[in-house]
Design a protein around this motif. Structure first.
Motif, mmCIF file in Angstrom:
data_model
loop_
_atom_site.group_PDB
_atom_site.id
_atom_site.type_symbol
_atom_site.label_atom_id
_atom_site.label_comp_id
_atom_site.label_asym_id
_atom_site.label_seq_id
_atom_site.Cartn_x
_atom_site.Cartn_y
_atom_site.Cartn_z
ATOM 1 N N GLU A 247 0.819 -1.212 0.000
ATOM 2 C CA GLU A 247 0.000 0.000 0.000
ATOM 3 C C GLU A 247 0.852 1.261 0.000
ATOM 4 O OE1 GLU A 247 -2.738 -0.437 3.225
ATOM 5 O OE2 GLU A 247 -4.051 -1.759 2.069
ATOM 6 N N ASN A 248 2.099 1.150 0.439
ATOM 7 C CA ASN A 248 2.995 2.305 0.463
ATOM 8 C C ASN A 248 3.838 2.416 -0.812
ATOM 9 O OD1 ASN A 248 2.182 3.150 3.040
ATOM 10 N ND2 ASN A 248 3.507 1.640 3.987
ATOM 11 N N PHE A 249 3.564 1.553 -1.787
ATOM 12 C CA PHE A 249 4.327 1.562 -3.030
ATOM 13 C C PHE A 249 3.368 1.621 -4.217
ATOM 14 C CE2 PHE A 249 6.335 -0.709 -6.602
ATOM 15 C CZ PHE A 249 7.445 0.092 -6.769
ATOM 16 N N GLU A 250 3.477 2.646 -4.992
ATOM 17 C CA GLU A 250 2.604 2.817 -6.160
ATOM 18 C C GLU A 250 3.400 2.569 -7.433
ATOM 19 O OE1 GLU A 250 -0.651 3.590 -6.696
ATOM 20 O OE2 GLU A 250 -1.027 3.374 -4.558
ATOM 21 N N LEU A 251 3.023 1.560 -8.183
ATOM 22 C CA LEU A 251 3.662 1.298 -9.474
ATOM 23 C C LEU A 251 3.363 2.400 -10.482
ATOM 24 C CD1 LEU A 251 3.118 -2.519 -10.015
ATOM 25 C CD2 LEU A 251 5.283 -1.339 -9.742
ATOM 26 N N ARG A 252 2.258 3.077 -10.279
ATOM 27 C CA ARG A 252 1.867 4.120 -11.242
ATOM 28 C C ARG A 252 2.947 5.196 -11.395
ATOM 29 N NH1 ARG A 252 -2.598 2.313 -8.671
ATOM 30 N NH2 ARG A 252 -4.426 1.878 -9.930
ATOM 31 N N GLY A 253 3.705 5.449 -10.334
ATOM 32 C CA GLY A 253 4.728 6.479 -10.382
ATOM 33 C C GLY A 253 6.074 5.977 -10.872
ATOM 34 N N LEU A 254 6.159 4.711 -11.219
ATOM 35 C CA LEU A 254 7.419 4.098 -11.612
ATOM 36 C C LEU A 254 7.923 4.586 -12.968
ATOM 37 C CD1 LEU A 254 9.476 1.869 -10.805
ATOM 38 C CD2 LEU A 254 8.052 0.271 -12.085
ATOM 39 N N CYS A 255 7.041 4.942 -13.848
ATOM 40 C CA CYS A 255 7.412 5.234 -15.237
ATOM 41 C C CYS A 255 8.230 6.500 -15.424
ATOM 42 C CB CYS A 255 6.148 5.346 -16.094
ATOM 43 S SG CYS A 255 5.259 3.805 -16.172
ATOM 44 N N GLY A 256 7.966 7.493 -14.638
ATOM 45 C CA GLY A 256 8.668 8.757 -14.848
ATOM 46 C C GLY A 256 8.083 9.521 -16.031
ATOM 47 N N GLU A 257 8.845 10.462 -16.533
ATOM 48 C CA GLU A 257 8.391 11.321 -17.631
ATOM 49 C C GLU A 257 8.599 10.656 -18.985
ATOM 50 O OE1 GLU A 257 6.806 14.234 -17.193
ATOM 51 O OE2 GLU A 257 6.920 13.744 -15.046
ATOM 52 N N SER A 258 7.788 11.072 -19.933
ATOM 53 C CA SER A 258 7.839 10.539 -21.289
ATOM 54 C C SER A 258 9.206 10.774 -21.940
ATOM 55 C CB SER A 258 6.738 11.183 -22.130
ATOM 56 O OG SER A 258 6.740 10.662 -23.425
ATOM 57 N N SER A 259 9.849 11.875 -21.610
ATOM 58 C CA SER A 259 11.140 12.214 -22.223
ATOM 59 C C SER A 259 12.237 11.209 -21.873
ATOM 60 C CB SER A 259 11.568 13.616 -21.789
ATOM 61 O OG SER A 259 11.711 13.676 -20.379
ATOM 62 N N LEU B 149 4.288 1.463 -21.192
ATOM 63 C CA LEU B 149 4.789 1.119 -19.866
ATOM 64 C C LEU B 149 3.837 1.632 -18.787
ATOM 65 C CD1 LEU B 149 6.912 -0.183 -18.080
ATOM 66 C CD2 LEU B 149 8.231 1.941 -18.211
ATOM 67 N N MET B 150 3.314 2.819 -18.978
ATOM 68 C CA MET B 150 2.365 3.385 -18.017
ATOM 69 C C MET B 150 1.106 2.510 -17.934
ATOM 70 S SD MET B 150 1.482 5.615 -15.771
ATOM 71 C CE MET B 150 2.432 7.100 -15.911
ATOM 72 N N ASP B 151 0.593 2.101 -19.088
ATOM 73 C CA ASP B 151 -0.583 1.216 -19.097
ATOM 74 C C ASP B 151 -0.293 -0.083 -18.350
ATOM 75 O OD1 ASP B 151 -2.016 3.074 -20.549
ATOM 76 O OD2 ASP B 151 -1.754 2.042 -22.482
ATOM 77 N N PHE B 152 0.880 -0.649 -18.612
ATOM 78 C CA PHE B 152 1.266 -1.884 -17.929
ATOM 79 C C PHE B 152 1.327 -1.666 -16.415
ATOM 80 C CE2 PHE B 152 4.621 -4.400 -15.943
ATOM 81 C CZ PHE B 152 4.157 -5.681 -16.181
ATOM 82 N N CYS B 153 1.961 -0.590 -15.992
ATOM 83 C CA CYS B 153 2.106 -0.319 -14.556
ATOM 84 C C CYS B 153 0.749 -0.085 -13.889
ATOM 85 C CB CYS B 153 3.029 0.883 -14.324
ATOM 86 S SG CYS B 153 4.768 0.526 -14.653
ATOM 87 N N VAL B 154 -0.137 0.620 -14.565
ATOM 88 C CA VAL B 154 -1.476 0.862 -14.010
ATOM 89 C C VAL B 154 -2.230 -0.460 -13.850
ATOM 90 C CG1 VAL B 154 -3.734 1.886 -14.504
ATOM 91 C CG2 VAL B 154 -1.667 3.254 -14.779
ATOM 92 N N CYS B 155 -2.194 -1.312 -14.878
ATOM 93 C CA CYS B 155 -2.876 -2.609 -14.802
ATOM 94 C C CYS B 155 -2.262 -3.481 -13.722
ATOM 95 C CB CYS B 155 -2.811 -3.325 -16.145
ATOM 96 S SG CYS B 155 -3.847 -2.576 -17.413
#
Length: 97
Positions: free
Chosen positions: A19-31, A42-48
């Motif tokens: 609960e203290n770790f969010e995969l959604r924030g793993l991707c970083g910026e598009s650049s 990658l963002m879609d994968f992390c969200v799923c």
């Protein structure tokens, strides 16, 4: 019963850690990827994956709660049996045997 308590505690700790770790924030910026499509994939994968982990941790929390309730029930029954048995019923069988 102590092992059931340990299992419930371990499961709860795993749930708290997740609960203290969010995969959604793993991707970083598009650049960082040089291509928006790669980032988006990658963002879609992390969200799923994160949604799936949320479901698993919800189930794990329910399992931990059930283990705790089972332990409490076992202890209550054990204490009631201890209070109701003033002597060991097997002593007579062994001594008369």
């Amino acid at each position: 019963m102590d092992k059931l308590d340990e299992a419930a505690s371990g499961i709860r700790q795993s749930v708290d850690d997740q609960e203290n770790f969010e995969l959604r924030g793993l991707c970083g910026e598009s650049s960082l990827y040089g291509h928006g499509g790669v980032h988006d994939a990658l963002m879609d994968f992390c969200v799923c994956w994160s949604d799936g982990l949320d479901t698993l941790t919800d189930d794990a929390g329910a399992i931990a709660d059930t283990l705790s309730r089972a332990t409490q029930a076992y202890r209550a029954i054990d204490e009631a049996a201890t209070r109701s048995l003033k002597t060991d019923p097997a002593v007579g069988a062994v001594n008369d045997g």
